[in-house]
Design a protein around this motif. Structure first.
Motif, PDB file in Angstrom:
ATOM      1  N   ILE A   4       0.742  -1.453   0.035  1.00  0.00           N
ATOM      2  CA  ILE A   4      -0.069   0.027  -0.009  1.00  0.00           C
ATOM      3  C   ILE A   4       0.732   1.338   0.055  1.00  0.00           C
ATOM      4  CG2 ILE A   4      -0.493   0.620   2.637  1.00  0.00           C
ATOM      5  CD1 ILE A   4      -3.043   0.244  -0.331  1.00  0.00           C
ATOM      6  N   TYR A   5       1.892   1.131   0.556  1.00  0.00           N
ATOM      7  CA  TYR A   5       3.029   2.118   0.524  1.00  0.00           C
ATOM      8  C   TYR A   5       3.428   2.427  -0.790  1.00  0.00           C
ATOM      9  CZ  TYR A   5       3.299   2.402   5.656  1.00  0.00           C
ATOM     10  OH  TYR A   5       2.881   2.345   6.881  1.00  0.00           O
ATOM     11  N   ARG A 126      -5.262   1.191   4.979  1.00  0.00           N
ATOM     12  CA  ARG A 126      -3.644   1.383   5.343  1.00  0.00           C
ATOM     13  C   ARG A 126      -2.930   0.059   5.419  1.00  0.00           C
ATOM     14  NH1 ARG A 126      -4.464  -1.154  10.382  1.00  0.00           N
ATOM     15  NH2 ARG A 126      -6.466  -1.177  11.167  1.00  0.00           N
ATOM     16  N   ALA A 127      -1.826   0.385   5.561  1.00  0.00           N
ATOM     17  CA  ALA A 127      -0.995  -0.875   5.913  1.00  0.00           C
ATOM     18  C   ALA A 127      -1.115  -1.637   7.159  1.00  0.00           C
ATOM     19  CB  ALA A 127       0.467  -0.534   5.449  1.00  0.00           C
ATOM     20  N   ARG A 128      -0.766  -2.818   7.270  1.00  0.00           N
ATOM     21  CA  ARG A 128      -1.013  -3.512   8.488  1.00  0.00           C
ATOM     22  C   ARG A 128       0.555  -4.454   8.763  1.00  0.00           C
ATOM     23  NH1 ARG A 128      -3.942  -7.983   8.289  1.00  0.00           N
ATOM     24  NH2 ARG A 128      -4.383  -8.281  10.272  1.00  0.00           N
ATOM     25  N   SER A 129       0.898  -4.815   9.663  1.00  0.00           N
ATOM     26  CA  SER A 129       2.099  -5.618  10.037  1.00  0.00           C
ATOM     27  C   SER A 129       1.924  -7.056   9.817  1.00  0.00           C
ATOM     28  CB  SER A 129       2.331  -5.384  11.483  1.00  0.00           C
ATOM     29  OG  SER A 129       1.473  -5.846  12.394  1.00  0.00           O
ATOM     30  N   GLY A 130       2.870  -7.794   9.312  1.00  0.00           N
ATOM     31  CA  GLY A 130       2.600  -9.354   9.065  1.00  0.00           C
ATOM     32  C   GLY A 130       3.083  -9.582   7.851  1.00  0.00           C
ATOM     33  N   SER A 131       2.969  -8.786   6.769  1.00  0.00           N
ATOM     34  CA  SER A 131       3.388  -9.213   5.424  1.00  0.00           C
ATOM     35  C   SER A 131       3.586  -7.986   4.890  1.00  0.00           C
ATOM     36  CB  SER A 131       2.906 -10.343   4.846  1.00  0.00           C
ATOM     37  OG  SER A 131       1.602 -10.072   4.323  1.00  0.00           O
ATOM     38  N   ASP A 132       4.217  -8.009   3.358  1.00  0.00           N
ATOM     39  CA  ASP A 132       4.076  -6.907   2.456  1.00  0.00           C
ATOM     40  C   ASP A 132       2.711  -6.599   1.793  1.00  0.00           C
ATOM     41  OD1 ASP A 132       4.122  -9.006   0.579  1.00  0.00           O
ATOM     42  OD2 ASP A 132       6.078  -8.327  -0.205  1.00  0.00           O
ATOM     43  N   THR A 133       1.867  -7.414   2.040  1.00  0.00           N
ATOM     44  CA  THR A 133       0.405  -7.216   1.496  1.00  0.00           C
ATOM     45  C   THR A 133      -0.524  -7.146   2.468  1.00  0.00           C
ATOM     46  OG1 THR A 133       0.227  -9.681   1.142  1.00  0.00           O
ATOM     47  CG2 THR A 133       1.118  -8.722  -0.789  1.00  0.00           C
TER      48      THR A 133
END
Length: 211
Positions: A4-5, A126-133
């Protein structure tokens, strides 16, 4: 880097206010939230509702409590709004950016913060932690008393109001989200160009016949 970034980095700074037509989905979302009040994904009578979400995005390999359904929830709420739904938030963002959701546009939030007019039907991702997707999206379902109300699915195993964002003169400073998807007013520059050319052609024809 979270995907998402990367998507946000591809979106430009827009001069002026960012607005859109919105989507008339407020009542259906509020009805859906009323259904989920006091229920979680493990509640037996929630299975049929979850099935509708997943059927809409064409995903069959799911289990209650075992498969995140927040993107399917967003997609289902926007099911009749030319929105290309998906079982993953980043995938429907990509669809909008690639023009596969007619009438929808993606905008960078960080580059345009403070100049965004929120409307019912807007999707904030928004982005979440855990993986790049790993991503999450929330949906604006109500604007009232200078506040925008956002709801999401699969929040604490249910669907509920995620947060409120204060508005100043109708505009929002939005924290912790990277991309906003808005239903546009349908304006397309090529339509204006075609109309202008057609007008010139008609004018020329009238002028030639008047000689």
């Amino acid at each position: 880097m979270n995907i998402i970034y990367r998507f946000e980095s591809e979106l430009p700074t827009i001069s002026g206010t960012i607005s859109g037509t919105g989507a008339p989905i407020g009542p259906r979302v509020q009805d859906d939230l009323a259904f989920w009040s006091g229920r979680t994904e493990a509640t037996p009578d929630a299975y049929e509702t979850l099935s509708r979400y997943w059927e809409h995005v064409g995903f069959t390999d799911w289990t209650p409590g075992g498969t995140p359904w927040s993107a399917a929830w967003i997609s289902y709420q926007l099911r009749d709004q030319n929105f290309s739904g998906s079982a993953a938030h980043w995938e429907y963002v990509k669809s909008v950016m690639q023009g596969e959701s007619p009438g929808w546009k993606a905008y960078s939030i960080p580059k345009n913060n403070g100049r965004i007019s929120l409307a019912v039907g807007d999707v904030l991702v928004r982005a979440r932690s855990g993986s790049d997707t790993a991503t999450h999206g929330d949906l604006v379902y109500k604007i009232e008393n200078d506040k925008a109300y956002l709801a999401g699915g699969n929040l604490s195993d249910t669907a509920k109001t995620a947060k409120t964002i204060p508005l100043q003169n109708g505009l929002a400073t939005i924290p912790n989200y990277q991309v906003i998807l808005k239903k546009s007013n349908g304006f397309q520059p090529w339509i204006t160009a075609v109309a202008w050319i057609a007008t010139l052609g008609i004018g020329a024809l009238i002028w030639s016949r008047s000689k």
